[in-house]
Design a protein around this motif. Structure first.
Motif, PDB file in Angstrom:
ATOM      1  N   LYS A  55       0.671  -1.179  -0.054  1.00 45.19           N
ATOM      2  CA  LYS A  55       0.007  -0.032  -0.101  1.00 45.19           C
ATOM      3  C   LYS A  55       0.655   1.451   0.077  1.00 45.19           C
ATOM      4  CE  LYS A  55      -4.221  -1.922   2.125  1.00 45.19           C
ATOM      5  NZ  LYS A  55      -5.524  -1.452   1.672  1.00 45.19           N
ATOM      6  N   ARG A  56       1.617   1.819   1.140  1.00 40.14           N
ATOM      7  CA  ARG A  56       2.199   2.943   1.178  1.00 40.14           C
ATOM      8  C   ARG A  56       3.581   3.139   0.705  1.00 40.14           C
ATOM      9  NH1 ARG A  56       1.145   5.455   6.760  1.00 40.14           N
ATOM     10  NH2 ARG A  56       2.594   3.669   7.003  1.00 40.14           N
ATOM     11  N   GLY A  57       4.193   4.017   0.587  1.00 41.13           N
ATOM     12  CA  GLY A  57       5.629   4.158   0.251  1.00 41.13           C
ATOM     13  C   GLY A  57       6.527   3.621   1.336  1.00 41.13           C
ATOM     14  N   ARG A  58       6.211   4.158   2.666  1.00 44.92           N
ATOM     15  CA  ARG A  58       6.912   3.590   3.854  1.00 44.92           C
ATOM     16  C   ARG A  58       7.049   2.209   3.877  1.00 44.92           C
ATOM     17  NH1 ARG A  58       4.931   7.459   8.279  1.00 44.92           N
ATOM     18  NH2 ARG A  58       3.998   8.572   6.961  1.00 44.92           N
ATOM     19  N   THR A  59       5.852   1.663   3.829  1.00 47.62           N
ATOM     20  CA  THR A  59       5.960   0.289   4.164  1.00 47.62           C
ATOM     21  C   THR A  59       6.525  -0.514   2.882  1.00 47.62           C
ATOM     22  OG1 THR A  59       3.634   0.334   4.989  1.00 47.62           O
ATOM     23  CG2 THR A  59       4.171  -1.776   4.257  1.00 47.62           C
ATOM     24  N   ARG A  60       6.306  -0.099   1.698  1.00 46.42           N
ATOM     25  CA  ARG A  60       7.072  -0.786   0.618  1.00 46.42           C
ATOM     26  C   ARG A  60       8.496  -0.353   0.736  1.00 46.42           C
ATOM     27  NH1 ARG A  60       3.230   1.879  -4.186  1.00 46.42           N
ATOM     28  NH2 ARG A  60       1.492   0.270  -3.976  1.00 46.42           N
ATOM     29  N   PHE A  61       8.962   0.666   0.998  1.00 48.10           N
ATOM     30  CA  PHE A  61      10.324   0.799   1.279  1.00 48.10           C
ATOM     31  C   PHE A  61      11.048  -0.152   2.407  1.00 48.10           C
ATOM     32  CE2 PHE A  61      14.006   2.994   3.635  1.00 48.10           C
ATOM     33  CZ  PHE A  61      14.861   3.114   2.614  1.00 48.10           C
ATOM     34  N   GLU A  63       9.718  -3.091   3.504  1.00 46.36           N
ATOM     35  CA  GLU A  63       9.492  -4.219   3.091  1.00 46.36           C
ATOM     36  C   GLU A  63      10.779  -4.523   2.186  1.00 46.36           C
ATOM     37  OE1 GLU A  63       7.922  -7.017   3.873  1.00 46.36           O
ATOM     38  OE2 GLU A  63       6.779  -6.164   5.494  1.00 46.36           O
ATOM     39  N   LEU A  64      10.965  -3.829   1.175  1.00 42.46           N
ATOM     40  CA  LEU A  64      12.254  -4.027   0.279  1.00 42.46           C
ATOM     41  C   LEU A  64      13.515  -4.146   0.950  1.00 42.46           C
ATOM     42  CD1 LEU A  64      11.086  -1.681  -2.804  1.00 42.46           C
ATOM     43  CD2 LEU A  64      11.043  -4.026  -2.925  1.00 42.46           C
ATOM     44  N   ARG A  65      13.797  -3.133   1.843  1.00 38.52           N
ATOM     45  CA  ARG A  65      14.891  -3.354   2.556  1.00 38.52           C
ATOM     46  C   ARG A  65      15.099  -4.483   3.411  1.00 38.52           C
ATOM     47  NH1 ARG A  65      19.310  -1.575   1.809  1.00 38.52           N
ATOM     48  NH2 ARG A  65      19.761  -0.958   3.955  1.00 38.52           N
ATOM     49  N   ARG A  66      13.892  -4.803   4.048  1.00 38.90           N
ATOM     50  CA  ARG A  66      14.047  -6.240   4.953  1.00 38.90           C
ATOM     51  C   ARG A  66      14.223  -7.309   4.006  1.00 38.90           C
ATOM     52  NH1 ARG A  66      10.396  -9.893   6.677  1.00 38.90           N
ATOM     53  NH2 ARG A  66       8.530  -9.162   5.430  1.00 38.90           N
ATOM     54  N   ARG A  67      13.967  -7.397   2.663  1.00 44.79           N
ATOM     55  CA  ARG A  67      14.216  -8.504   1.859  1.00 44.79           C
ATOM     56  C   ARG A  67      15.454  -8.523   0.995  1.00 44.79           C
ATOM     57  NH1 ARG A  67       8.984 -11.223   1.140  1.00 44.79           N
ATOM     58  NH2 ARG A  67       7.415 -10.299   2.431  1.00 44.79           N
ATOM     59  N   GLY A  68      16.341  -7.373   1.508  1.00 47.13           N
ATOM     60  CA  GLY A  68      17.546  -7.602   0.818  1.00 47.13           C
ATOM     61  C   GLY A  68      17.983  -6.314  -0.514  1.00 47.13           C
ATOM     62  N   VAL A  69      17.076  -5.506  -0.571  1.00 42.74           N
ATOM     63  CA  VAL A  69      17.250  -4.585  -1.641  1.00 42.74           C
ATOM     64  C   VAL A  69      17.844  -3.474  -0.966  1.00 42.74           C
ATOM     65  CG1 VAL A  69      16.003  -2.938  -3.392  1.00 42.74           C
ATOM     66  CG2 VAL A  69      15.024  -5.148  -2.663  1.00 42.74           C
ATOM     67  N   GLY A  70      18.805  -2.965  -1.899  1.00 41.85           N
ATOM     68  CA  GLY A  70      19.877  -1.606  -1.496  1.00 41.85           C
ATOM     69  C   GLY A  70      18.889  -0.589  -1.298  1.00 41.85           C
ATOM     70  N   HIS A  71      19.379   0.446  -0.437  1.00 44.08           N
ATOM     71  CA  HIS A  71      18.892   1.642   0.171  1.00 44.08           C
ATOM     72  C   HIS A  71      18.317   2.369  -1.044  1.00 44.08           C
ATOM     73  CE1 HIS A  71      18.257   5.527   1.764  1.00 44.08           C
ATOM     74  NE2 HIS A  71      17.979   4.885   2.538  1.00 44.08           N
ATOM     75  N   ASP A  72      18.968   2.752  -1.929  1.00 51.63           N
ATOM     76  CA  ASP A  72      18.915   3.672  -3.147  1.00 51.63           C
ATOM     77  C   ASP A  72      17.877   3.025  -3.998  1.00 51.63           C
ATOM     78  OD1 ASP A  72      20.712   5.540  -2.123  1.00 51.63           O
ATOM     79  OD2 ASP A  72      22.294   5.049  -3.536  1.00 51.63           O
ATOM     80  N   ALA A  75      14.714   2.961  -2.129  1.00 52.76           N
ATOM     81  CA  ALA A  75      13.903   4.018  -2.107  1.00 52.76           C
ATOM     82  C   ALA A  75      13.374   4.684  -3.531  1.00 52.76           C
ATOM     83  CB  ALA A  75      14.923   5.355  -1.728  1.00 52.76           C
ATOM     84  N   GLN A  76      14.115   4.215  -4.677  1.00 50.18           N
ATOM     85  CA  GLN A  76      13.603   4.841  -6.107  1.00 50.18           C
ATOM     86  C   GLN A  76      12.384   3.913  -6.157  1.00 50.18           C
ATOM     87  OE1 GLN A  76      16.416   3.754  -8.980  1.00 50.18           O
ATOM     88  NE2 GLN A  76      15.534   4.945 -10.598  1.00 50.18           N
ATOM     89  N   THR A  77      12.247   2.596  -5.892  1.00 50.55           N
ATOM     90  CA  THR A  77      11.013   1.705  -6.306  1.00 50.55           C
ATOM     91  C   THR A  77       9.988   2.055  -5.630  1.00 50.55           C
ATOM     92  OG1 THR A  77      12.667   0.173  -6.916  1.00 50.55           O
ATOM     93  CG2 THR A  77      10.383  -0.645  -6.800  1.00 50.55           C
ATOM     94  N   ALA A  78      10.028   2.343  -4.296  1.00 56.18           N
ATOM     95  CA  ALA A  78       8.976   2.686  -3.250  1.00 56.18           C
ATOM     96  C   ALA A  78       8.605   4.073  -3.677  1.00 56.18           C
ATOM     97  CB  ALA A  78       9.606   2.786  -1.969  1.00 56.18           C
ATOM     98  N   GLY A  79       9.420   4.843  -4.121  1.00 50.67           N
ATOM     99  CA  GLY A  79       8.638   6.203  -4.610  1.00 50.67           C
ATOM    100  C   GLY A  79       8.166   6.308  -5.934  1.00 50.67           C
ATOM    101  N   SER A  80       8.255   5.484  -6.659  1.00 54.82           N
ATOM    102  CA  SER A  80       7.806   5.531  -8.065  1.00 54.82           C
ATOM    103  C   SER A  80       6.423   5.391  -8.159  1.00 54.82           C
ATOM    104  CB  SER A  80       8.129   4.042  -8.830  1.00 54.82           C
ATOM    105  OG  SER A  80       7.773   3.976 -10.121  1.00 54.82           O
ATOM    106  N   PRO A  81       6.115   6.326  -9.151  1.00 55.51           N
ATOM    107  CA  PRO A  81       4.679   7.017  -9.562  1.00 55.51           C
ATOM    108  C   PRO A  81       4.033   5.739 -10.349  1.00 55.51           C
ATOM    109  CG  PRO A  81       6.128   7.918 -11.047  1.00 55.51           C
ATOM    110  CD  PRO A  81       6.998   7.356 -10.100  1.00 55.51           C
ATOM    111  N   HIS A  82       4.639   4.773 -10.976  1.00 56.19           N
ATOM    112  CA  HIS A  82       4.089   3.671 -11.786  1.00 56.19           C
ATOM    113  C   HIS A  82       3.288   2.700 -10.766  1.00 56.19           C
ATOM    114  CE1 HIS A  82       6.669   5.170 -14.738  1.00 56.19           C
ATOM    115  NE2 HIS A  82       7.751   5.152 -14.365  1.00 56.19           N
TER     116      HIS A  82
END
Length: 124
Positions: A55-61, A63-72, A75-82
């Motif tokens: 749902k939200r950008g913060r949650t997405r960020f 979850e991505l970090r928790r699952r091993g995705v790099g910070h940058d 952040a880029q993916t969680a903030g994406s407008p797509h």
């Protein structure tokens, strides 16, 4: 299906039941590439469902970090407008939700398709 509030395990369970019936009906097909395409589409659809559930950008960020995705990249993916479908094909989601993870869900939707693909390879 992606907005009805069911867990990924529940969706995978229902999809597995459907695919087992589908496999029984269409099991002997002469075009394994079609089955391979369906396999890829289902994985992408499951990733899209998970992205929508976060749902939200913060949650997405988070979850991505928790699952091993790099910070940058997170952040880029969680903030994406797509939308969810486009994001489901991104590198960050592929890292966070690899094929092995999707294959381990529930009764394993992808294992059903893999059985069909293996049978087709043996017949060819």
């Amino acid at each position: 299906m992606r907005t009805r509030g069911a867990s990924l395990a529940q969706i995978a369970k229902e999809l597995t039941l459907y695919l087992k019936g589908w496999r029984g009906y269409f099991g002997f097909c002469e075009t394994p590439s079609v089955l391979h395409s369906l396999d890829q589409w289902i994985r992408r659809r499951l990733r899209s469902i998970v992205w929508k559930q976060w749902k939200r950008g913060r949650t997405r960020f988070a979850e991505l970090r928790r699952r091993g995705v790099g910070h940058d990249l997170a952040a880029q993916t969680a903030g994406s407008p797509h939308g969810p479908w486009r994001i489901s094909n991104s590198p960050a989601i592929a890292i966070a939700l690899p094929n092995a993870f999707l294959a381990s869900i529930g009764d394993s939707v992808l294992k059903v398709l893999q059985k069909v693909l293996e049978r087709e390879r043996r017949l060819l």
